[in-house]
Design a protein around this motif. Structure first.
Motif: not given
Length: 894
Positions: A409-414, A429-432, A496-500
């Motif tokens: 809830k606190e660190h939603k995965r994006v 990658l999670n919100i921080e 937000i960065i790319k997966p690679e």
């Protein structure tokens, strides 16, 4: 409906479903009733009538029907009726056999139906894909077949292989938020849709079922992908060829008999019928049917011990397996991972096994936070779902009051970079706060390559070679204690960065050590496998030391020299690896690509290899192995689709039990075949010799057909389902090229046939010699009533001896070495029942006047009965004496 044109909210509204709750069980049941089962229409089942008619579609049956018509035409009505009854009874038995075999295979298909993850009543549950209904919320992950047409509502790096629909072999990228406006958009470009029978190859997603069964795109083009072919197994083909060869030989002998009979001026009609009946009796036309039912029933029996065999030829191959390559996790171990140690730079700590509400340092909290966020598992009310390693990490969080649901809830995965076996890493990658945080977990040696800094005493410092060595030293110590090591790293980013881009310049936090204890029963199974000439091989992605520690405990390996890593395999040429393969018992740090190399190398040395697997990338090695074994619990649909066998309990012991069952099934088929050939040879010998010796024929056409009916069906099938002999696991694996008549089986068939044939002639000779008519008076006194009475009496005795000796002889066939008492006289109740039924029917035929008359037999005296039973027991006793001497000879050699 063009669902790809509609928004997600419109689809939810159309199907009246809340994506967070899914359908209720009641609503799902109602829709299942409304829309029907989610399966494509297959080939229509054969009716009982068509099964019956297919049994009559045989050249020999046509000949018999022709013979019945001729006998009816010349006034021999009783013979005609008996021939027709035998044909009908034979067809009925064939129908029953085929129907049972079909039902057994049908039951297996139901057991191997793909599963689907659906959200119902707010919970994610796994159900059979056939129970999916329109409106269901489906959760997709790598390795699953898509059960229906779905409008995607969530997607994360989702790729789907759609060649079944589009012919395009490259996976399609999917985007749940894609806005498609053109109604003419081709299927391959509908990126917000997923279609039935296609395959998730990467990433994950969610969606609403918009069409099921024949309403799907694949249903519209009526393409049945999983069309099970009804080809004969290699064994059935070999037996079919054997049957043809024997058939031609039998027909040749029958033609010869008929020619000799003509020269001897015998009754043409009687000899015509005898020759045809002998051909029918001599050709084991029931072989293929008996093999089919024995295989099908055996496979059904295997499903009860948690081994679902998808392809019948696999049963034959199982008996020849001498190398079993098994994944460590879950198959050799309990698949209940528990974190027992955690390490951050300079601090190694134990995790108490039962305590909760534990406190930890700031670095340890960061370590656990990353491991829990970078996990797809769930844990609730003591039950976890997902990969056992990830479940263990979530449980670790609970122990330190770092709960997954609160973190999510606190660190939603994006975004995410899913795990794959080449990188051996997973990142999210999670919100921080106002930015984002990359959380990465995976193999410590792979993490060290992509980390530039380390968290030490609450500060971020450069990752030096000395610090790397310290981490590797602790990791090795953990591995030596049979712990699986998993590292964690992070970095903060403002966008937000790319997966690679995620897995670059990371900050190493620490690592955890977890253990998956060996299954308690596996050690005994490994000992049993070794006694059976089978070499168990451990394959794992774990560190070499961890793998060897478990392998030593399980008696798979004795020293670390018997292990090799994937990196070491890559340094060898294929030829060098194949030449050295027999040295190794443990393969550590291997990828699915290495699995294929391992199978190839073992096969290059002439081994028959079984290989286990559960992932998408395991499919090539499962297909290439002689027996591909998929995990039923953790296995993906792709692995299950590529395999020959599925373990419903993911247990190594089940593989050993399946091999034992496979060996017994093959042996049972062999028993049934040798028994049938012995019986048929006995019938041919008794008729052929009597003609050569210018004796009256000891058996009439109707006698031969009747004996064929009572000995070729129930006793042969009863031998085919003989209870398994556990001692079969004390023998070496069977050579797949081994002749069906190896190890004295052919000699046993010939001896049995000779004894049965000669004893039938002997008792016939005795029956004739009791009268005033010598046996050679076949022509001159043929019309004499007294002579006919003597002939009928002698034929009755021969009729009983031929039938009873075959029935008794079936007992000797249960084992080629053990006596009937060692295997348990009454252990095979079906066989005892078949023998009793056969003897009772034989007694009724000759004792009930209105039945005896058409068969041209007469009742016997008590003395005659005693004599014929004594004669009938001789083949059984003789066989038991041979077995006794062979056992004594074997003991003397030892």
């Amino acid at each position: 409906m063009m669902w790809f044109l509609k928004s997600q909210d419109e689809v939810f509204k159309e199907f009246n479903v809340n994506p967070d709750f899914g359908l209720s069980n009641e609503e799902a049941a109602k829709r299942l009733n409304q829309y029907g089962m989610n399966k494509l229409k297959g080939k229509p089942q054969k009716s009982i009538l068509s099964l019956f008619l297919s049994q009559l579609n045989d050249m020999l049956i046509y000949v018999l029907l022709g013979a019945a018509a001729i006998t009816f035409f010349i006034g021999e009505y009783s013979d005609a009726v008996i021939i027709l009854l035998v044909v009908i009874l034979n067809a009925v038995i064939g129908v029953v056999q085929e129907y049972k075999a079909e039902k057994a295979v049908e039951a297996l298909q139901k057991m191997s139906t793909p599963k689907s993850l659906v959200r119902r009543n707010g919970e994610v549950i796994e159900i059979n894909s056939e129970e999916v209904v329109p409106g269901d919320i489906i959760i997709l992950d790598a390795g699953r077949f898509i059960p229906a047409d779905i409008r995607l509502t969530e997607s994360a790096n989702l790729q789907i292989e759609e060649s079944a629909l589009t012919g395009e072999s490259v996976p399609s990228n999917k985007d749940a938020n894609a806005n498609i406006t053109d109604p003419k958009t081709p299927i391959g470009d509908r990126s917000n849709m997923a279609f039935m029978s296609t395959l998730v190859t990467y990433g994950r997603g969610e969606g609403v079922v918009v069409a099921t069964a024949m309403d799907t795109e694949i249903g519209k083009i009526a393409k049945i992908l999983d069309d099970d072919s009804s080809d004969m197994t290699p064994l059935q083909k070999r037996l079919d060829e054997l049957g043809r060869i024997l058939g031609f030989m039998a027909i040749g002998i029958c033609v010869l008999i008929f020619i000799i009979a003509l020269i001897q001026k015998r009754d043409i009609m009687e000899m015509f019928l005898t020759a045809i009946s002998l051909a029918v009796a001599a050709i084991p036309e029931g072989l293929a049917a008996i093999v089919a039912i024995v295989l099908a029933l055996g496979v059904t029996r295997m499903s009860k011990i948690n081994a679902i065999v998808k392809k019948l030829p696999a049963v034959e191959t199982l008996g020849s397996v001498n190398i079993v390559c098994s994944d460590k996790t879950g198959t050799l171990t309990q698949n209940k991972m528990t974190v027992t140690k955690h390490y951050t730079y300079g601090l190694l700590s134990d995790v108490p096994p039962t305590s909760n509400n534990l406190s930890a340092s700031e670095a340890t909290n960061e370590l656990i936070k990353t491991l829990v966020l970078c996990s797809d598992a769930t844990f609730d009310n003591g039950q976890g779902t997902g990969d056992p390693t990830e479940v263990a990490l979530v449980v670790l969080g609970y122990k330190y009051n770092i709960k997954k649901e609160d973190l999510n809830k606190e660190h939603k995965r994006v975004s995410e970079f899913p795990f794959d076996s080449d990188r051996k890493l997973m990142s999210t990658l999670n919100i921080e706060g106002n930015g984002y945080r990359v959380n990465t977990k995976g193999a410590i040696d792979n993490l060290l390559k992509i980390c530039s800094h380390v968290l030490a005493d609450g500060k971020i410092v450069p990752l030096t070679d000395d610090i790397k060595r310290e981490f590797l030293k602790v990791a090795e110590e953990m591995s030596d204690s049979a712990l699986r090591v998993l590292g964690a790293a992070f970095k903060n980013t403002q966008s937000i960065i790319k997966p690679e881009e995620m897995e670059k310049d990371l900050i190493l936090i620490g690592m955890v050590g977890m253990i998956d204890p060996p299954r308690l029963e596996v050690k005994d199974s490994i000992r049993e496998a070794k006694n059976a000439g089978i070499i168990p091989i451990m394959i794992t992605g774990d560190h070499k030391n961890t793998a060897v520690a478990i392998a030593k405990e399980l008696d798979i390996a004795e020293s670390i020299e018997q292990s090799i890593t994937g990196a070491e395999i890559d340094e060898m040429s294929d030829e060098e690896f194949a030449n050295n393969i027999n040295k190794y018992r443990v393969f550590a740090r291997v990828s699915p690509e290495h699995k294929v190399k391992i199978v190839r190398a073992f096969k290059a040395q002439g081994n028959i290899v079984s290989m286990t697997g559960d992932g998408v990338n395991d499919a090539p090695s499962l297909k290439y192995a002689d027996i591909g074994v998929a995990m039923g619990i953790t296995g993906t649909d792709v692995a299950k689709g590529a395999s020959d066998m599925i373990l419903t309990d993911d247990n190594f012991t089940t593989i050993v039990h399946a091999i034992e069952e496979g060996r017994n099934i093959y042996n049972n088929i062999k028993k049934a075949v040798i028994y049938l050939l012995s019986c048929n040879l006995g019938e041919v010998i008794s008729i052929f010799l009597s003609i050569l010796l210018k004796w009256p024929v000891p058996l009439l056409a109707t006698h031969l057909l009747w004996i064929n009916l009572i000995t070729d069906s129930l006793p042969a099938i009863s031998l085919g389902v003989d209870p398994g002999d556990h001692d079969v696991m004390k023998q070496k694996p069977r050579d797949p090229k081994e002749s069906f008549f190896a190890k004295g089986a052919g000699i046993r068939a010939v001896i049995g046939g000779l004894l049965i044939g000669l004893l039938t002639l002997t008792v016939f000779f005795y029956g004739m010699s009791k009268s005033n008519y010598p046996i050679g008076s076949v022509i001159s006194d043929y019309e004499n009533a007294d002579y006919q009475n003597a002939l009928t009496h002698a034929r009755t005795m021969a009729f009983v001896v031929l039938a009873a000796s075959q029935l008794f002889y079936s007992l000797a066939m249960r084992s080629s070495t053990k006596s009937i008492f060692q295997v348990g006289l009454f252990k095979n109740k079906y066989l005892i029942g078949s023998i009793c039924a056969g003897l009772l029917l034989q007694f009724i035929i000759i004792s009930v006047p209105f039945l005896a008359k058409p068969f041209k037999v007469q009742s016997l005296t008590l003395g005659d009965w005693g004599l014929v039973i004594l004669f009938a027991l001789i083949p059984l006793v003789f066989n038991e004496i041979i077995k006794l001497f062979s056992r004594l000879a074997g003991n003397n050699k030892r």
